[in-house]
Design an enzyme around this catalytic site. Structure first.
Site, PDB file in Angstrom:
ATOM      1  N   PRO A  36      -5.197  12.469  11.296  1.00  0.00           N
ATOM      2  CA  PRO A  36      -5.967  11.781  10.256  1.00  0.00           C
ATOM      3  C   PRO A  36      -6.390  10.370  10.688  1.00  0.00           C
ATOM      4  CG  PRO A  36      -4.134  12.923   9.270  1.00  0.00           C
ATOM      5  CD  PRO A  36      -3.955  13.034  10.767  1.00  0.00           C
ATOM      6  N   CYS A  37      -7.632  10.050  10.382  1.00  0.00           N
ATOM      7  CA  CYS A  37      -8.194   8.778  10.838  1.00  0.00           C
ATOM      8  C   CYS A  37      -8.016   7.638   9.834  1.00  0.00           C
ATOM      9  CB  CYS A  37      -9.670   8.945  11.153  1.00  0.00           C
ATOM     10  SG  CYS A  37     -10.676   9.391   9.712  1.00  0.00           S
ATOM     11  N   GLN A  38      -7.657   7.936   8.599  1.00  0.00           N
ATOM     12  CA  GLN A  38      -7.598   6.900   7.572  1.00  0.00           C
ATOM     13  C   GLN A  38      -6.734   5.698   7.965  1.00  0.00           C
ATOM     14  OE1 GLN A  38      -7.163  10.127   7.044  1.00  0.00           O
ATOM     15  NE2 GLN A  38      -8.261  10.820   5.237  1.00  0.00           N
TER      16      GLN A  38
END
Length: 178
Positions: A36-38
């Site tokens: 996940p890039c968040q």
């Protein structure tokens, strides 16, 4: 549902990766994914390792448990921000030496310092030659300005002289048509 329709349904595992036993899948040649890039996104809270959605530790655990010949991970450009430089170095070193797991009670910064002291050429355990690069999709003929960091590694016993693909010369043409 789509994966089950198009692949062997027994190979689809719908679960939290933190609870998954990677060794249960058997031999794997390549691990590919996009944690996940968040936690690293310019539009996010930029909490990196302090964000519960940071799944790089799980990606590293997959490499440790599966011992694939190669891996490739992608993430957002924000991963390369100066404020994340130590943590990004930590990710790369953990992928380089996946068997060097963090001791209970040790901070990732303490572990980073330990990893930095390892001499790659003398290290006898599981190790990977790791490279990373910021890539823009438009430089490869995709009609979208989309920058991503790719992290690629090959196990040290695999004889591959891998190079990043050459950019296409179509950027000006694509940019003009957008």
């Amino acid at each position: 549902k789509s994966l089950r329709e198009n692949f062997n349904p027994t190979l689809v595992h719908e679960t939290d990766v933190r609870n998954f036993d990677f060794t249960s899948v058997g031999k794997v040649d390549v691990v590919a994914g996009g944690p996940p890039c968040q936690p690293f996104s310019l539009g996010g809270l930029a909490r990196a390792h302090e964000d519960s959605r940071d799944m790089f530790p799980e990606a590293i655990r997959a490499i440790h448990e599966l011992r694939p010949e190669a891996f490739v991970f992608e993430n957002v450009k924000g991963l390369l921000r100066k404020s994340f430089s130590d943590y990004f170095s930590y990710i790369v070193l953990r992928l380089t030496f996946p068997d060097q797991t963090i001791a209970k009670g040790m901070s990732w910064r303490e572990h980073l310092n330990e990893l930095r002291r390892i001499d790659y050429s003398r290290y006898k355990g599981l190790k990977y030659a790791v490279q990373y690069k910021l890539v823009n999709a438009v430089d490869y003929g995709i009609p979208q300005n989309r920058e991503r960091v790719f992290i690629v590694g090959f196990r040290n016993d695999v004889s591959i002289d891998w190079k990043w693909p050459e950019e296409t010369s179509e950027r000006k043409t694509i940019a003009q048509t957008i």
